[in-house]
Scaffold this motif. Structure first.
Motif, mmCIF file in Angstrom:
data_model
loop_
_atom_site.group_PDB
_atom_site.id
_atom_site.type_symbol
_atom_site.label_atom_id
_atom_site.label_comp_id
_atom_site.label_asym_id
_atom_site.label_seq_id
_atom_site.Cartn_x
_atom_site.Cartn_y
_atom_site.Cartn_z
ATOM 1 N N ILE A 38 0.738 -1.357 0.073
ATOM 2 C CA ILE A 38 -0.051 -0.010 0.074
ATOM 3 C C ILE A 38 1.010 1.280 -0.087
ATOM 4 O O ILE A 38 0.552 2.208 -0.615
ATOM 5 C CB ILE A 38 -0.974 0.006 1.098
ATOM 6 N N LEU A 39 2.083 1.310 0.879
ATOM 7 C CA LEU A 39 2.946 2.226 0.822
ATOM 8 C C LEU A 39 3.593 2.380 -0.348
ATOM 9 O O LEU A 39 3.661 3.814 -0.892
ATOM 10 C CB LEU A 39 3.874 1.900 2.009
ATOM 11 N N ALA A 40 3.941 1.530 -0.960
ATOM 12 C CA ALA A 40 4.391 1.739 -2.406
ATOM 13 C C ALA A 40 3.722 2.182 -3.434
ATOM 14 O O ALA A 40 3.870 2.978 -4.344
ATOM 15 C CB ALA A 40 5.099 0.453 -2.960
ATOM 16 N N ALA A 41 2.374 1.791 -3.489
ATOM 17 C CA ALA A 41 1.309 2.117 -4.309
ATOM 18 C C ALA A 41 0.904 3.615 -4.405
ATOM 19 O O ALA A 41 0.869 4.352 -5.054
ATOM 20 C CB ALA A 41 -0.022 1.411 -4.288
ATOM 21 N N VAL A 81 11.922 9.367 -11.739
ATOM 22 C CA VAL A 81 11.001 8.480 -12.170
ATOM 23 C C VAL A 81 11.491 6.997 -12.242
ATOM 24 O O VAL A 81 10.907 6.200 -11.889
ATOM 25 C CB VAL A 81 10.327 8.994 -13.424
ATOM 26 N N ALA A 82 12.627 7.028 -13.090
ATOM 27 C CA ALA A 82 13.146 5.471 -13.055
ATOM 28 C C ALA A 82 13.345 5.172 -11.830
ATOM 29 O O ALA A 82 13.351 3.793 -11.574
ATOM 30 C CB ALA A 82 14.261 5.582 -14.132
ATOM 31 N N ALA A 83 14.119 5.931 -10.857
ATOM 32 C CA ALA A 83 14.561 5.213 -9.685
ATOM 33 C C ALA A 83 13.130 5.031 -8.887
ATOM 34 O O ALA A 83 13.123 4.021 -8.026
ATOM 35 C CB ALA A 83 15.020 6.385 -8.788
ATOM 36 N N SER A 84 12.109 5.681 -8.881
ATOM 37 C CA SER A 84 10.867 5.337 -8.232
ATOM 38 C C SER A 84 10.301 3.956 -8.437
ATOM 39 O O SER A 84 9.636 3.246 -7.887
ATOM 40 C CB SER A 84 9.717 6.523 -8.373
ATOM 41 N N ALA A 131 9.507 -2.708 -5.670
ATOM 42 C CA ALA A 131 9.602 -4.030 -5.311
ATOM 43 C C ALA A 131 10.292 -4.083 -3.655
ATOM 44 O O ALA A 131 9.791 -5.030 -2.926
ATOM 45 C CB ALA A 131 10.234 -5.286 -6.173
ATOM 46 N N ALA A 132 10.952 -3.283 -3.403
ATOM 47 C CA ALA A 132 11.839 -3.114 -2.269
ATOM 48 C C ALA A 132 10.741 -3.354 -0.777
ATOM 49 O O ALA A 132 11.056 -3.827 0.155
ATOM 50 C CB ALA A 132 12.745 -2.015 -2.147
ATOM 51 N N PRO A 133 9.820 -2.405 -0.652
ATOM 52 C CA PRO A 133 9.031 -2.140 0.487
ATOM 53 C C PRO A 133 8.459 -3.586 0.567
ATOM 54 O O PRO A 133 7.994 -4.077 1.647
ATOM 55 C CB PRO A 133 7.922 -1.189 0.242
ATOM 56 N N LEU A 134 7.727 -4.332 -0.572
ATOM 57 C CA LEU A 134 7.231 -5.618 -0.471
ATOM 58 C C LEU A 134 8.293 -6.484 0.229
ATOM 59 O O LEU A 134 7.752 -7.281 1.239
ATOM 60 C CB LEU A 134 6.678 -6.043 -1.734
#
Length: 442
Positions: free
Chosen positions: A33-36, A263-266, A271-274
């Protein structure tokens, strides 16, 4: 007994494998959710401000993130470790950590006021943006002590605090974008407000958990500081490994190029937070338990799951980047697509490295994390210096993936040493005769 189990289940503290899996799934869901929400917020800001405004925002936010990582003095991990390790003294540990953070926050604010014009290169609007975020650091530092005490005691409450700010941030950003439009200062003001509110929520939840009301004690300052400094020694090189690319680009390239790179970095870190959810749950459990078999099994399962999930997620992201980037962010960001491909390996390494770092911290080995990240930082700097003048921002992408990969591999070796040391200790204990030998009468 049944009532107790039911209470533990509702608190998401059910012991055993079922509790671990439930907590990991719940935390992974929150991280998704945070990543989204972070991705959605980035899209709104990019479309509203364009490449130049997105680049200015990326520069301010990157420096803000670096100051948070360094200025918190490692107390995020230290507070989690000691609250989990010594629950009866948790309020005192929290109060001591909070006082350390107040002192650090004041020092950071005073320094930030003077360095803001240098970072902004004379741009008055950007200068005030930097100053606003340095002021916000004071609240964020104090909030870190409260927030990470919850990680050790109540994962549900901890996740609630973490998700509240991104949800409020996106909601307010979208509302303002529709009603009055967005500017750089408007975005930063909303970011500051929601982060201060997050600190207030963390305090209220800690109060509900009985973690407030403690007394700051000098005797607790030393262990908190020692652990925190070890963590800081790891977090500072980690910042170099993960943030140096954007720090350098914020100074040497136009804001529009930095905006496309951001934008590319974001996308590469989606996948990292998951994956990191696995480490979030494993850290306090390893810190609070002394069962070697359970810790070894948890380490093995955490590493296997993080590698698998990270790889699958990044394959999906890279395979769809060529149409996602121009469709979602706009055609002016199309140049970010090759950067996503170059940063994809680093996206996998970043998530797995966070899990490995949490496992090492749970075993009381933040110094091993520091060593691995320090070597990776040197590799990142070397690669960046070598490639940036030759291939531009693509060199920064390669340097980032190289640094995160080296850090992950070195932490795997450190975990292997921990496992060998535990087995050696158990072997010695098994060989020893626990029955005392009776002395013959003289």
């Amino acid at each position: 007994m049944a009532l107790r189990v039911h209470q533990l289940w509702r608190k998401r503290e059910l012991p055993g494998a079922a509790g671990v899996v439930r907590n990991m799934l719940g935390t992974a869901l929150v991280n998704m959710i945070l990543a989204a929400f972070a991705a959605a917020t980035g899209v709104v800001i990019a479309r509203a401000l364009g490449p130049t405004g997105r680049g200015e925002y990326a520069a301010i936010f990157t420096w803000f993130s670096v100051v948070l990582a360094v200025g918190q003095l490692g107390q995020t991990a230290a507070t989690t470790y000691f609250v989990a390790r010594h629950p009866k003294r948790a309020p005192d540990y929290l109060a001591t950590s909070r006082n350390l953070m107040v002192a650090s926050g004041v020092a950071t604010l005073l320094l930030g006021i003077f360095v803001a014009p240098l970072l902004a290169s004379g741009n008055e609007v950007v200068t005030w943006g930097y100053r606003l975020m340095f002021l916000t650091c004071l609240a964020c530092f104090v909030g870190a002590s409260y927030t990470f005490s919850l990680q050790a005691t109540n994962l549900k409450a901890w996740n609630m605090v973490r998700v509240a700010q991104p949800v409020a941030y996106l909601s307010m950003i979208v509302g303002l974008h529709v009603v009055v439009g967005l500017s750089l200062m408007t975005v930063l003001a909303v970011l500051s407000f929601t982060m201060v509110a997050q600190t207030g929520l963390a305090y209220l939840l800690c109060r509900r958990e009985g973690l407030t009301g403690g007394t700051a004690r000098r005797t607790l300052t030393k262990p908190l500081t020692r652990y925190g400094v070890s963590q800081l020694m790891a977090s500072t090189p980690t910042v170099v490994t993960t943030r140096l690319d954007q720090l350098v680009l914020s100074i040497v390239v136009p804001a529009a190029q930095l905006g496309r790179y951001a934008v590319a970095a974001s996308l590469s870190v989606l996948a990292a937070p998951l994956v990191a959810a696995i480490g979030h749950v494993a850290f306090p459990r390893i810190a609070s338990r002394s069962n070697p078999d359970s810790s070894a099994r948890l380490r093995r399962d955490a590493l296997l799951a993080s590698t698998t999930i990270g790889a699958v997620a990044m394959i999906l992201i890279t395979s769809t980047a060529s149409w996602v980037v121009p469709t979602v962010f706009g055609p002016q960001f199309s140049e970010a697509v090759p950067l996503v491909w170059l940063m994809a390996p680093g996206g996998v390494f970043l998530g797995c490295g966070r899990v490995s770092a949490d496992l090492l911290r749970g075993h009381g080995k933040p110094g091993s994390v520091a060593c691995a990240q320090g070597i990776a930082a040197v590799a990142t700097v070397s690669t960046l210096v070598a490639l940036l003048p030759i291939i531009g921002i693509a060199g920064a992408a390669v340097a980032w993936s190289t640094g995160t990969g080296i850090a992950f591999v070195l932490m795997l070796f450190a975990l292997r040493r921990v496992s060998r040391a535990r087995r050696h200790t158990l072997a010695i204990a098994a060989d020893a005769d626990p029955t005392p030998v009776a002395r013959e009468p003289s």
